[in-house]
Design a protein around this motif. Structure first.
Motif, PDB file in Angstrom:
ATOM      1  N   VAL A   1       2.138  48.304  82.940  1.00 43.02           N
ATOM      2  CA  VAL A   1       3.037  49.260  82.300  1.00 43.02           C
ATOM      3  C   VAL A   1       2.830  49.224  80.791  1.00 43.02           C
ATOM      4  N   THR A   2       2.743  50.397  80.208  1.00 44.19           N
ATOM      5  CA  THR A   2       2.667  50.537  78.752  1.00 44.19           C
ATOM      6  C   THR A   2       3.959  51.178  78.271  1.00 44.19           C
ATOM      7  N   ALA A   3       4.547  50.613  77.235  1.00 42.63           N
ATOM      8  CA  ALA A   3       5.806  51.142  76.704  1.00 42.63           C
ATOM      9  C   ALA A   3       5.795  51.034  75.188  1.00 42.63           C
TER      10      ALA A   3
ATOM     11  N   ASP B   1      12.614  47.180  65.318  1.00 42.92           N
ATOM     12  CA  ASP B   1      13.759  46.310  65.043  1.00 42.92           C
ATOM     13  C   ASP B   1      14.307  45.663  66.312  1.00 42.92           C
ATOM     14  N   ARG B   2      13.799  46.065  67.479  1.00 37.47           N
ATOM     15  CA  ARG B   2      14.198  45.445  68.739  1.00 37.47           C
ATOM     16  C   ARG B   2      13.067  44.611  69.343  1.00 37.47           C
ATOM     17  N   LEU B   3      11.961  44.528  68.643  1.00 36.10           N
ATOM     18  CA  LEU B   3      10.767  43.897  69.206  1.00 36.10           C
ATOM     19  C   LEU B   3      10.962  42.397  69.434  1.00 36.10           C
TER      20      LEU B   3
ATOM     21  N   ALA C   1       6.532  49.885  68.157  1.00 32.91           N
ATOM     22  CA  ALA C   1       5.463  48.985  68.581  1.00 32.91           C
ATOM     23  C   ALA C   1       5.131  49.293  70.029  1.00 32.91           C
ATOM     24  N   VAL C   2       3.905  49.035  70.411  1.00 30.75           N
ATOM     25  CA  VAL C   2       3.452  49.268  71.780  1.00 30.75           C
ATOM     26  C   VAL C   2       3.319  47.916  72.478  1.00 30.75           C
TER      27      VAL C   2
ATOM     28  N   GLN D   1      17.719  47.838  80.017  1.00 28.05           N
ATOM     29  CA  GLN D   1      18.656  47.168  79.116  1.00 28.05           C
ATOM     30  C   GLN D   1      18.393  47.495  77.649  1.00 28.05           C
ATOM     31  N   PHE D   2      17.229  48.032  77.330  1.00 29.37           N
ATOM     32  CA  PHE D   2      16.927  48.376  75.941  1.00 29.37           C
ATOM     33  C   PHE D   2      17.319  49.811  75.600  1.00 29.37           C
ATOM     34  N   GLY D   3      17.891  50.538  76.570  1.00 30.58           N
ATOM     35  CA  GLY D   3      18.386  51.886  76.304  1.00 30.58           C
ATOM     36  C   GLY D   3      17.323  52.798  75.724  1.00 30.58           C
ATOM     37  N   ASP D   4      17.731  53.587  74.702  1.00 32.83           N
ATOM     38  CA  ASP D   4      16.785  54.528  74.107  1.00 32.83           C
ATOM     39  C   ASP D   4      15.915  53.875  73.048  1.00 32.83           C
ATOM     40  N   SER D   5      15.985  52.548  72.933  1.00 35.58           N
ATOM     41  CA  SER D   5      15.103  51.842  71.997  1.00 35.58           C
ATOM     42  C   SER D   5      13.734  51.576  72.612  1.00 35.58           C
TER      43      SER D   5
END
Length: 358
Positions: free
Chosen positions: A239-241, A246-248, A278-279, A295-299
């Motif tokens: 999986v690539t996301a 700031d959430r990395l 970030a990828v 759990q990370f929502g729209d981030s």
């Protein structure tokens, strides 16, 4: 050094009795010939040690011989006072015994080593629990300990993850393992090694039958085998996301072993990340496990593969339906028809893939 090796042989013989030369050689990482030479040196120094040949032979001390010489170094003394698993002693009911043992060790230490050992205990603390681990379910280890130390088979009532009913198993215990604050019973079931979380053991009863362990297999070996099974589970779904930078750091801590490499932040040559994003690349055993990323929502946005994006879209739509109502239903109302995102538990956590730790 030879002096340390001689002392190690003496202490091993004193605690173990007769020990085969080959076993001593493996423990000390030398050849059997070196062990025999060391035995000759001990004998020449007045230690009543002898060797017996034959199938049941070995090296031993004359009955009744004891020595109080420990030869403990300053570093060895300090190591004893670094309690790497205080929680383990508490769970096993050994807190008082541990304190008493350390006091006896302190009294037996050479006087020059005592201040350093005492200071180490006050200056070094190892907490085995993870941050924000939350309250842990209680685990009753008393009966499990009894089975481990009495070498009897054990009948347990066990609840697997995601199940409400108990299953009954008769197992052959090898021992108990504390892993990151969680206790596991390591046992054979029908000759196959398995892990059982102690906090999911609802009942444990000793049988009258002796344990049936596989010949020559010890706890450490079985644990390593089971650990590899958990850590090396097939992860065929790549999986690539992309995730907001700031959430990395939080994502790296939470996703842990699912990450297949360092994030691409856009700072290096040829990096693909956009400004502020970030990828990350992840691997999951099944595509539905991608729901962990909710759990990370729209981030966070899953970019590839398309089937992973569909799983995320379906789960997000189901959640939207849950919260679309203006007023939530009363707490005491039966809600068998409540819409819930696929794979999302009532507590809001993504369901985990089943593993050996279930």
């Amino acid at each position: 050094m030879k002096s340390d090796r001689l002392l190690s042989i003496l202490l091993l013989l004193q605690t173990r009795g007769r020990v085969p030369a080959r076993e001593l050689a493996e423990r000390l990482e030398v050849s059997p010939r070196t062990v025999y030479r060391d035995v000759e040196s001990l004998s020449a120094a007045g230690v009543p040690v002898y060797a017996e040949r034959g199938r049941h032979g070995g090296i031993a001390l004359l009955p009744g011989f004891r020595t109080d010489v420990t030869g403990m170094t300053a570093d060895e003394a300090r190591a004893l006072f670094i309690l790497a698993a205080e929680g383990a002693h508490t769970a096993l009911g050994l807190d008082e015994a541990l304190g008493s043992a350390l006091r006896k060790v302190m009294a037996a230490l050479p006087a020059p080593h005592r201040p350093a050992a005492e200071l180490t205990g006050r200056r070094i603390l190892v907490d085995p629990d993870r941050w924000m681990g939350g309250p842990r379910p209680s685990a009753d280890l008393e009966e499990l300990q009894s089975a481990v130390f009495t070498d009897l088979r054990l009948r347990i009532g066990y609840r697997h993850s995601g199940e409400t009913r108990l299953r009954t198993y008769t197992v052959d215990p090898y021992g108990l393992v504390a892993k990151a604050g969680t206790w596991y019973l390591v046992a054979d079931r029908r000759g196959t090694p398995q892990l059982f979380r102690a906090d999911r053991v609802a009942s444990a009863t000793l049988t009258d039958a002796p344990v049936r362990r596989r010949a020559g297999v010890e706890l450490a070996k079985v644990w390593q085998q089971l650990r590899r099974q958990v850590e090396d589970r097939p992860a065929d779904v790549r999986v690539t996301a992309r995730i907001r930078r700031d959430r990395l750091d939080l994502a790296v801590r939470i996703l842990g072993g699912a990450l297949t490499g360092p994030p691409r932040t856009g700072d290096g040559e040829g990096a693909e990340a956009e400004d502020g994003w970030a990828v990350i690349e992840l691997a999951y055993p099944v595509v539905r496990a991608v729901r962990q990323l909710l759990q990370f929502g729209d981030s966070l946005e899953v970019l590839d593969p398309p089937e992973a994006r569909r799983v995320m879209a379906e789960a997000a739509a189901a959640l939207t339906a849950v919260y679309a109502a203006d007023d939530p239903p009363p707490w005491d109302a039966a809600r068998p028809s409540t819409v819930r995102a696929p794979g999302i538990s009532p507590a809001g956590r993504a369901a985990e893939p089943r593993s050996a730790t279930d």
